[in-house]
Motif scaffolding. Structure first.
Motif, PDB file in Angstrom:
ATOM      1  N   HIS A 152       0.855  -1.182   0.000  1.00 29.97           N
ATOM      2  CA  HIS A 152       0.000   0.000   0.000  1.00 29.97           C
ATOM      3  C   HIS A 152       0.893   1.235   0.000  1.00 29.97           C
ATOM      4  CE1 HIS A 152      -3.999  -1.791   0.908  1.00 29.97           C
ATOM      5  NE2 HIS A 152      -3.219  -2.796   1.245  1.00 29.97           N
ATOM      6  N   PRO A 153       0.416   2.345  -0.552  1.00 32.80           N
ATOM      7  CA  PRO A 153       1.222   3.562  -0.514  1.00 32.80           C
ATOM      8  C   PRO A 153       1.509   3.994   0.929  1.00 32.80           C
ATOM      9  CG  PRO A 153      -0.610   3.810  -2.039  1.00 32.80           C
ATOM     10  CD  PRO A 153      -0.840   2.531  -1.284  1.00 32.80           C
ATOM     11  N   LEU A 154       2.645   4.641   1.119  1.00 30.43           N
ATOM     12  CA  LEU A 154       2.993   5.217   2.416  1.00 30.43           C
ATOM     13  C   LEU A 154       2.374   6.599   2.481  1.00 30.43           C
ATOM     14  CD1 LEU A 154       4.637   5.204   5.077  1.00 30.43           C
ATOM     15  CD2 LEU A 154       6.483   6.281   3.771  1.00 30.43           C
ATOM     16  N   THR A 170       3.119  11.352  -0.216  1.00 25.26           N
ATOM     17  CA  THR A 170       2.752   9.969  -0.469  1.00 25.26           C
ATOM     18  C   THR A 170       3.879   9.309  -1.232  1.00 25.26           C
ATOM     19  OG1 THR A 170       0.423  10.595  -0.594  1.00 25.26           O
ATOM     20  CG2 THR A 170       1.013   8.430  -1.462  1.00 25.26           C
ATOM     21  N   ALA A 171       4.311   8.151  -0.761  1.00 26.50           N
ATOM     22  CA  ALA A 171       5.377   7.397  -1.420  1.00 26.50           C
ATOM     23  C   ALA A 171       4.820   6.064  -1.904  1.00 26.50           C
ATOM     24  CB  ALA A 171       6.535   7.156  -0.454  1.00 26.50           C
ATOM     25  N   GLY A 172       5.331   5.570  -3.000  1.00 24.26           N
ATOM     26  CA  GLY A 172       4.892   4.281  -3.521  1.00 24.26           C
ATOM     27  C   GLY A 172       3.448   4.308  -3.971  1.00 24.26           C
ATOM     28  N   ARG A 173       3.035   5.361  -4.633  1.00 25.45           N
ATOM     29  CA  ARG A 173       1.628   5.520  -5.031  1.00 25.45           C
ATOM     30  C   ARG A 173       1.112   4.385  -5.905  1.00 25.45           C
ATOM     31  NH1 ARG A 173      -0.345  11.522  -5.835  1.00 25.45           N
ATOM     32  NH2 ARG A 173       1.069  12.541  -4.428  1.00 25.45           N
ATOM     33  N   VAL A 174       1.951   3.891  -6.789  1.00 26.50           N
ATOM     34  CA  VAL A 174       1.476   2.896  -7.756  1.00 26.50           C
ATOM     35  C   VAL A 174       1.544   1.489  -7.191  1.00 26.50           C
ATOM     36  CG1 VAL A 174       1.848   1.895 -10.029  1.00 26.50           C
ATOM     37  CG2 VAL A 174       2.031   4.356  -9.713  1.00 26.50           C
ATOM     38  N   SER A 175       2.693   1.074  -6.718  1.00 25.23           N
ATOM     39  CA  SER A 175       2.877  -0.313  -6.273  1.00 25.23           C
ATOM     40  C   SER A 175       2.871  -0.494  -4.768  1.00 25.23           C
ATOM     41  CB  SER A 175       4.197  -0.866  -6.825  1.00 25.23           C
ATOM     42  OG  SER A 175       4.184  -0.813  -8.223  1.00 25.23           O
ATOM     43  N   GLY A 176       2.879   0.584  -4.036  1.00 19.41           N
ATOM     44  CA  GLY A 176       2.913   0.487  -2.584  1.00 19.41           C
ATOM     45  C   GLY A 176       4.308   0.153  -2.080  1.00 19.41           C
ATOM     46  N   LEU A 177       4.404  -0.128  -0.794  1.00 21.66           N
ATOM     47  CA  LEU A 177       5.683  -0.468  -0.171  1.00 21.66           C
ATOM     48  C   LEU A 177       6.087  -1.885  -0.557  1.00 21.66           C
ATOM     49  CD1 LEU A 177       5.199   1.011   3.422  1.00 21.66           C
ATOM     50  CD2 LEU A 177       6.326   2.049   1.447  1.00 21.66           C
ATOM     51  N   SER A 178       7.339  -2.053  -0.966  1.00 18.05           N
ATOM     52  CA  SER A 178       7.863  -3.364  -1.362  1.00 18.05           C
ATOM     53  C   SER A 178       8.292  -4.178  -0.155  1.00 18.05           C
ATOM     54  CB  SER A 178       9.061  -3.214  -2.290  1.00 18.05           C
ATOM     55  OG  SER A 178       8.737  -2.404  -3.386  1.00 18.05           O
TER      56      SER A 178
END
Length: 183
Positions: A152-154, A170-178
């Motif tokens: 999920h995005p941060l 907002t970080a990781g908008r597309v794929s979320g947190l890896s």
């Protein structure tokens, strides 16, 4: 059918457009086609974004193309991930809640394409960025984060840089947190 709010937010982030006007759907249509090879008409996007009142259910191929544009394999994957995050009492190993941490705890997160942050918990949902690789957040920034959820995005409530509020991030908008690790 109007797309769920969180999907519209992801589309805004991916396209770099606010999607506030029906004419923004022309750009989004071209951007989706250039990145996926699938054409979705501007009129269809207007329906899906709520600019036109029409409750027709879109074709599965249309929803799949939107999911691929957002970095998911298909619509079911996008729906499943988001549905799990919208309403749930269970806490899983895929989530770290700030309220469960002690001051001094360190959290390492990664997200695409090659971003990595190490954050030190200061208490009361506040963190200091200890190290930053390829992120817009910088070492020394203080941030307010309530939880970290894998895929999920941060969502950063606020960023303070040298004592000045920079606003939400907002970080990781597309794929979320890896990945999320307590270190």
């Amino acid at each position: 059918m109007k797309l769920p709010f969180h999907v519209i937010q992801l589309l805004k982030g991916r396209s770099g457009t606010d999607l506030r006007l029906p004419s923004d759907c022309e750009f989004l249509s071209l951007d989706i086609e250039s990145k996926t090879g699938v054409h979705i008409g501007a009129t269809t996007l207007k329906r899906l974004l709520g600019f036109a009142q029409d409750e027709r259910t879109p074709h599965t191929s249309t929803l799949d193309a939107i999911a691929r544009y957002l970095g998911y394999a298909h619509w079911q994957e996008l729906s499943k991930i988001e549905d799990c995050g919208n309403s749930d009492f269970d806490s899983s190993g895929d989530e770290v809640r700030s309220a469960d941490l002690q001051s001094g705890a360190r959290v390492e997160i990664t997200y695409l394409p090659d971003r990595k942050l190490v954050l030190e918990y200061l208490g009361d949902s506040h963190y200091r960025v200890d190290s930053s690789e390829n992120s817009k957040l910088q070492e020394g920034d203080e941030v307010e984060i309530h939880h970290f959820v894998l895929h999920h995005p941060l969502l950063v409530v606020n960023v303070w840089r040298k004592g000045k509020s920079m606003g939400q991030f907002t970080a990781g908008r597309v794929s979320g947190l890896s990945s999320i690790k307590l270190i």
